[in-house]
Each structure stands twice: as C-alpha cells, then as structure tokens.
Design a protein around this motif. Structure first.
Motif, PDB file in Angstrom:
ATOM      1  N   ALA A 170      23.205   7.778  57.325  1.00 25.33           N
ATOM      2  CA  ALA A 170      23.682   8.351  58.589  1.00 25.33           C
ATOM      3  C   ALA A 170      24.353   9.702  58.358  1.00 25.33           C
ATOM      4  O   ALA A 170      24.146  10.653  59.126  1.00 25.33           O
ATOM      5  N   THR A 171      25.153   9.809  57.289  1.00 23.87           N
ATOM      6  CA  THR A 171      25.809  11.078  56.959  1.00 23.87           C
ATOM      7  C   THR A 171      24.785  12.173  56.691  1.00 23.87           C
ATOM      8  O   THR A 171      24.918  13.308  57.164  1.00 23.87           O
TER       9      THR A 171
ATOM     10  N   ALA B 215      15.608   8.875  61.311  1.00 21.51           N
ATOM     11  CA  ALA B 215      14.968   9.214  60.036  1.00 21.51           C
ATOM     12  C   ALA B 215      13.477   9.453  60.236  1.00 21.51           C
ATOM     13  O   ALA B 215      12.908  10.420  59.695  1.00 21.51           O
ATOM     14  N   ALA B 216      12.830   8.595  61.010  1.00 25.20           N
ATOM     15  CA  ALA B 216      11.394   8.748  61.258  1.00 25.20           C
ATOM     16  C   ALA B 216      11.103  10.064  61.971  1.00 25.20           C
ATOM     17  O   ALA B 216      10.129  10.769  61.657  1.00 25.20           O
ATOM     18  N   GLU B 217      11.941  10.417  62.924  1.00 31.99           N
ATOM     19  CA  GLU B 217      11.757  11.675  63.660  1.00 31.99           C
ATOM     20  C   GLU B 217      11.873  12.888  62.743  1.00 31.99           C
ATOM     21  O   GLU B 217      11.201  13.908  62.965  1.00 31.99           O
ATOM     22  N   LEU B 218      12.705  12.780  61.707  1.00 33.72           N
ATOM     23  CA  LEU B 218      12.918  13.884  60.775  1.00 33.72           C
ATOM     24  C   LEU B 218      11.969  13.832  59.577  1.00 33.72           C
ATOM     25  O   LEU B 218      12.078  14.641  58.658  1.00 33.72           O
TER      26      LEU B 218
ATOM     27  N   HIS C 150      17.896  18.627  55.018  1.00 31.48           N
ATOM     28  CA  HIS C 150      16.658  18.086  55.593  1.00 31.48           C
ATOM     29  C   HIS C 150      15.541  18.108  54.558  1.00 31.48           C
ATOM     30  O   HIS C 150      14.814  17.115  54.372  1.00 31.48           O
ATOM     31  N   ALA C 151      15.398  19.217  53.862  1.00 29.47           N
ATOM     32  CA  ALA C 151      14.353  19.334  52.844  1.00 29.47           C
ATOM     33  C   ALA C 151      14.573  18.345  51.710  1.00 29.47           C
ATOM     34  O   ALA C 151      13.615  17.760  51.178  1.00 29.47           O
TER      35      ALA C 151
ATOM     36  N   ILE D 134      20.443  17.826  60.725  1.00 24.69           N
ATOM     37  CA  ILE D 134      20.168  18.451  62.021  1.00 24.69           C
ATOM     38  C   ILE D 134      20.483  19.943  61.970  1.00 24.69           C
ATOM     39  O   ILE D 134      19.757  20.767  62.537  1.00 24.69           O
ATOM     40  N   GLU D 135      21.558  20.308  61.270  1.00 20.33           N
ATOM     41  CA  GLU D 135      21.987  21.702  61.206  1.00 20.33           C
ATOM     42  C   GLU D 135      21.641  22.376  59.878  1.00 20.33           C
ATOM     43  O   GLU D 135      21.524  23.595  59.814  1.00 20.33           O
TER      44      GLU D 135
END
Length: 386
Positions: free
Chosen positions: A151-152, A188-191, A164-165, A158-159
């Motif tokens: 979650a962290t 997580a799936a969306e990202l 993210h990578a 997002i920012e």
C-alpha cells in the motif's frame, strides 16, 4: 543429533552463509531464540536434518519454536521456483521470519545473492535498491512484501515514476502475512504491478498456496471447516513441546501427515478461500462473529484498507468488534459517517449482529517486527479506550 546455535538475523549476508551450511548438514540455526529464553552461548541439540528453529510468538503472543528441516525449506523454495520461476530477489522483510528467510533460501538454491534493503523500508529505499538490479542483467526480479508495504509503494507510485517503474520491474511480488485488501490488489493491477497473494505460515516453510492454488507438491483439504495442509515443506513440529506438535500435526487413515492451520475456509474448483482464524471469533449477543471476515469487509472500504478489527468486552452484547484505523489514511467521510458506512456494509454482508460497535483512530497501527499487526497490543488499546 546436531547442534542448535542461536543466531542474529541482523546481518543478512552472514545469515545466508550460515543458512547455506545448515541446508548442507551444518549446525542448525536458532532464529528469534533469544526472546524465547535461549542465551547467546547456549547450544541445544536437535534432530539430524534440522536446518532452522524459528522462535515466534506471532500476533497472539503465544511463544512457539518451529522446527524446519533442510528438506522442508528446500521443498518450499523449489515449489516456489516451479510456480513463478527463478531469478534475483530483493530482501525487504526481516530475515528472522520465515518469509524473509525463504528469500535467502531461494537465493541459495538459485546461486544468487539477494539485494538487501539496508536502510529500512520506504518507497524511496525500495526504488533505489531495485533499479540497480535491472542494469546489465537479464534475470527475473522477485520480492516478498506484506500488504502494508505494498500500500505504501502504490501510494508513492501515483506521484513518483521511479517507484512505479521499480514496482513494474518485478516478475512477481509475493504478498503474505495477512489478507491482501481487494482495493490494494485492484490498484496494483491498474498500475501494472504483478502481485501474487500467498497463504501459509512458519509451519509450512512460508507461503505454499499462491493466488488460492496450492503449489505443485502441496495438498489442501478441509476437515470440519478447518483448512489442513500436507506436503514436504511441513515443519517437524515445535521444539520442546510434543503435546502441541501432536495436536497440530496429525496423520490421516492413510498415514499422510497434515498441518492443522487453525484457519476456516473452503476449497472451490481447486481454489482455496480462507475465511479467517477459527479462534478469532467473538460471541456478540449470542451470535458467533468471525473478526477476520468483518476485517476483510472493512478493508474493502476506501480509507480503511489497513484497518484492524479486534474484539472487546461489551456490557450490552457480551463482546463487540472495534475498528482501529490509522489517521493517515484518507477518509472520504467524517469519522462517525465512516463508522456508520462500515456498519452498513458489514451488515449487508454478514448480518446486523456483525456490525462493528466503535471506531478508533490512531496515529499508527502497532505492528510486530514481521510487519504484521500486533493484534494483542491493538486489542488492549481498544479495551482501554472505552
């Protein structure tokens, strides 16, 4: 017999060397033993073939010393590799617990050295440790995390494109220790982050059911609603406690040895669905309420994905459930409105008797060093704040 030597998990590199020797017949390692009464210079003896004894009190506060053989740890590591593949691992969990220890074991079997998160866990340290692993190597990347860590990282991703990578770099991120909230899985799936939900315990050499499907050498069945697990990765038992060993590990009419998980669940079309601990139940107004099921529903509500549900004494109902949530989580409603919304959602799923009675907002949820919620400390807090 072989020697059992108390050791520290603070130096992951040294622990990996010691574990490699233990898996090859060397002295067995005692992890977490100091907290359970074994001194630095004390050496016990354990059965030949023992690799590790993990001292753990878990979230219940009841101390146990779980005996894992070299065969069991190898079987667990090999079954994982068979399911998700082999590659390089990032150690982001304490090595003194079975999830972290298995990262070392899997690395030993694959002939690699894991990258260790040396400076403590944060989104930044995770990204900084991960990105160098991508340079000049073609291997797959793996790691194990608990839901709170995931979650962290998702919040930061997002920012922060670097975080993210880093998350997307992993072929699989094993997530265990507690149930993975559905909103976290969906984010997580969306990202484009590949999470694998794992189910298991120290007694099964770590996770042995991935996304509800048992690993290749694992069998799962239910007896009177309780999930039981069989396979070569089962612990030998509990050091110095033959009664608990015989109660927890039982043989069926065919001589097959099964681990009684203490978890309630079902198996549908080969998929294991865990409902919660058989002993994490309160009786509220004469009705049995599974706190695990209440918590799973509560964690599906935006703003409460890391909440913990505990039971406390209640003058009117005998016992009642309380939601404990962190102040830092974004609440879309005021506290009274959030509680009322949670009560409505729980009532719709489980009936009115299961509705939480109160909500407590804290600065930070108490956790064990494994990253799991310290449910006993949380319960005591909820009982005090009436």
């Amino acid at each position: 017999m072989t020697r059992l030597i108390a050791t520290s998990a603070d130096d992951a590199a040294q622990l990996q060397q010691d574990l490699a020797r233990a898996l090859d017949g060397g002295p067995a390692l005692g992890l977490g033993m100091l907290a359970l009464g074994m001194s630095d210079d004390e050496a016990e003896t354990v059965d030949e073939g023992t690799a590790v004894v993990i001292g753990t009190s878990g979230s219940s506060g009841i101390p146990k010393r779980v005996v894992l053989s070299a065969e069991a740890l190898r079987a667990g590591a090999e079954a994982t590799a068979s399911r998700i593949g082999s590659g390089n691992w990032l150690l982001a969990l304490p090595a003194g617990y079975v999830a972290g220890l298995q990262v070392l074991a899997r690395s030993i079997l694959s002939g690699t050295t894991p990258v260790v998160l040396e400076t403590g866990f944060s989104a930044r340290s995770f990204a900084e440790a991960t990105l160098p692993m991508l340079r000049g190597r073609g291997e797959q990347l793996f790691t194990s995390l608990v839901p709170a860590q995931v979650a962290t990282l998702l919040d930061a991703a997002i920012e922060d494109t670097t975080v993210h990578a880093a998350l997307q770099a992993y072929s699989a991120i094993l997530v265990g220790g507690q149930a993975l909230p559905e909103p976290v899985r969906e984010r997580a799936a969306e990202l484009g982050v590949h999470l694998v939900r794992t189910y298991g315990s120290t007694e099964t050499s770590g996770g042995c059911v991935y996304d509800g499907v048992p690993l290749e050498t694992v069998a799962v069945k239910t007896v009177d609603g309780e999930l039981r697990i069989a396979g070569p990765m089962l612990a030998d038992g509990y050091l110095g406690d033959p009664v608990l060993t015989d109660t927890t590990f039982v043989r069926d009419e065919h001589g097959i040895r099964w681990y009684r998980t203490g978890d309630l669940g079902i198996i549908e079309d080969g998929v294991v669905r865990v409902h919660g601990r058989a002993d994490n139940v309160i009786v509220s107004g004469g009705v049995n309420i599974s706190l695990d099921r209440v918590e799973r529903i509560v964690r599906g509500i935006p703003g409460l994905t890391s909440a913990v549900v505990v039971g406390v004494e209640d003058e009117r109902w005998g016992e009642a459930s309380v939601i404990v949530a962190e102040r830092g989580e974004v609440l879309r409603r005021s506290e009274p409105e959030q509680l009322e919304h949670a009560r409505e959602v729980v009532a719709e799923e489980l009936g009115k008797p299961a509705r939480p009675a109160r909500m407590i907002i804290v600065d930070e949820i108490a956790t064990l060093s494994s990253g799991k919620p310290d449910r006993e400390a949380i319960r005591r807090l909820a009982a005090e704040l009436r």
